[in-house]
Scaffold this motif. Structure first.
Motif, PDB file in Angstrom:
ATOM      1  N   ARG A  56      -6.335  -2.738  -9.168  1.00 33.27           N
ATOM      2  CA  ARG A  56      -6.100  -2.408  -7.759  1.00 33.27           C
ATOM      3  C   ARG A  56      -5.041  -1.324  -7.619  1.00 33.27           C
ATOM      4  O   ARG A  56      -5.160  -0.433  -6.757  1.00 33.27           O
ATOM      5  N   SER A  92       0.437  -6.186  -7.712  1.00 39.62           N
ATOM      6  CA  SER A  92      -0.997  -6.403  -7.612  1.00 39.62           C
ATOM      7  C   SER A  92      -1.602  -6.243  -8.991  1.00 39.62           C
ATOM      8  O   SER A  92      -0.911  -5.908  -9.955  1.00 39.62           O
ATOM      9  N   SER A  93      -2.910  -6.443  -9.105  1.00 39.74           N
ATOM     10  CA  SER A  93      -3.570  -6.282 -10.398  1.00 39.74           C
ATOM     11  C   SER A  93      -3.555  -4.811 -10.805  1.00 39.74           C
ATOM     12  O   SER A  93      -3.565  -3.912  -9.936  1.00 39.74           O
ATOM     13  N   ALA A 132      -6.678   1.949  -8.375  1.00 41.94           N
ATOM     14  CA  ALA A 132      -7.535   2.349  -7.258  1.00 41.94           C
ATOM     15  C   ALA A 132      -6.706   2.908  -6.105  1.00 41.94           C
ATOM     16  O   ALA A 132      -7.065   3.927  -5.494  1.00 41.94           O
ATOM     17  N   TRP A 181       0.829  -1.216   0.000  1.00 39.87           N
ATOM     18  CA  TRP A 181       0.000   0.000   0.000  1.00 39.87           C
ATOM     19  C   TRP A 181       0.863   1.266   0.000  1.00 39.87           C
ATOM     20  O   TRP A 181       0.338   2.369  -0.084  1.00 39.87           O
TER      21      TRP A 181
END
Length: 300
Positions: A270, A266-267, A273, A242
């Protein structure tokens, strides 16, 4: 005839009541948030012109001048490649390690230099602050704009490196523009936070190089991001994934490096986002935090 005394209409009023009656306001009073944003927008031409002047003058006394804007991240990338790529052999674990490393270094340095210079955005401009009345948020925004202009020059060099190391030019390259936009908004908010903190804690500037070096190692710039999952507890790996610079670096690698598509932390959805989340949270939060201290800057 008896003298008739005229009552003083101001008698018995407090200073605050007198100021309210005659429309007086405290000098340098913090305006409402919406009004502050409107005033700041009115100074947009000043911020762009001031940032251009800062870029032009920053390296004017050096023999290579503006070329250092490109040489600095390239030199850092070369040093990191020697240590992590050659000595520690991390190039064996990453496809096209040179492009992977350079992308991480260039993107991270955008945030690093903005944060470090943002700590002195107020303390380094006290003469300007005390001489002129303007929204003080213009100063940390100018710091970010200076670093953005330098990054854009570096991105040209990065594109050349990416192509020369065998990466194809695809339509995903166009995504680098929204990536840099999200990172710029994030940097503006973070720079505002650091500017306010730096105006209160003058020693903060001396501490920030150590903080940023630690942040560099936690952002997957120098080694495969997959090592987080291999060597850390799941919760710690999730926290690091994150990490805002890591998110923007991975988005930049997704945009430019075809060889990295299968190894993203990650994808893509994601990552986008998370990038939007950090831009909104830090951009809005940093602006509000800086605005709340508007009356403090330049005092004392």
């Amino acid at each position: 005839m008896a003298n008739t005394a005229v009552a003083d209409p101001d008698s018995g009023l407090t200073r605050a009541q007198l100021a309210q009656r005659y429309g007086l306001r405290v000098a340098g009073e913090r305006p409402p948030l919406a009004e502050y944003a409107r005033r700041l927008w009115a100074y947009r031409h000043f911020m762009t012109a001031y940032s251009r002047a800062k870029v032009a003058s920053s390296l004017s006394n050096t023999q290579l001048g503006q070329l250092w804007q490109v040489l600095t991240p390239l030199t850092n990338a070369a040093v990191y490649f020697l240590i992590f790529g050659v000595i520690l052999s991390q190039h064996r674990n990453v496809s096209n390690f040179i492009a992977y490393l350079c992308t991480g270094v260039f993107i991270f340095m955008f945030t690093q230099t903005a944060v470090q210079n943002g700590t002195s955005a107020i303390t380094g401009n006290l003469g300007l602050i005390r001489a002129l009345q303007f929204p003080r948020a213009a100063l940390p925004i100018t710091v970010t704009l200076v670093q953005l202009q330098q990054l854009l020059m570096s991105m040209i060099v990065l594109a050349v490196i990416v192509v020369l190391t065998g990466e194809p030019i695809t339509f995903r390259w166009l995504l680098i523009a929204p990536v840099l936009l999200l990172q710029t908004i994030f940097n503006v908010g973070l720079t505002m936070v650091m500017a306010r903190l730096g105006s209160k804690v003058t020693d903060l500037k001396q501490v920030m190089p150590f903080v940023m070096r630690t942040w560099l190692y936690a952002s997957g710039v120098l080694y495969p991001v997959s090592l987080f999952r291999q060597h850390l507890p799941p919760w710690a790996a999730t926290v690091l994934e994150w990490n805002p610079p890591l998110v923007f670096i991975e988005l930049a690698r997704y945009s430019l490096l075809d060889s990295h598509q299968a190894n993203l932390v990650s994808s893509p959805l994601r990552l986008w986002a998370l990038g939007l989340f950090w831009a909104v949270v830090m951009g809005v939060g940093g602006f509000v935090y800086f605005w709340r201290g508007e009356e403090e800057y330049g005092r004392g």
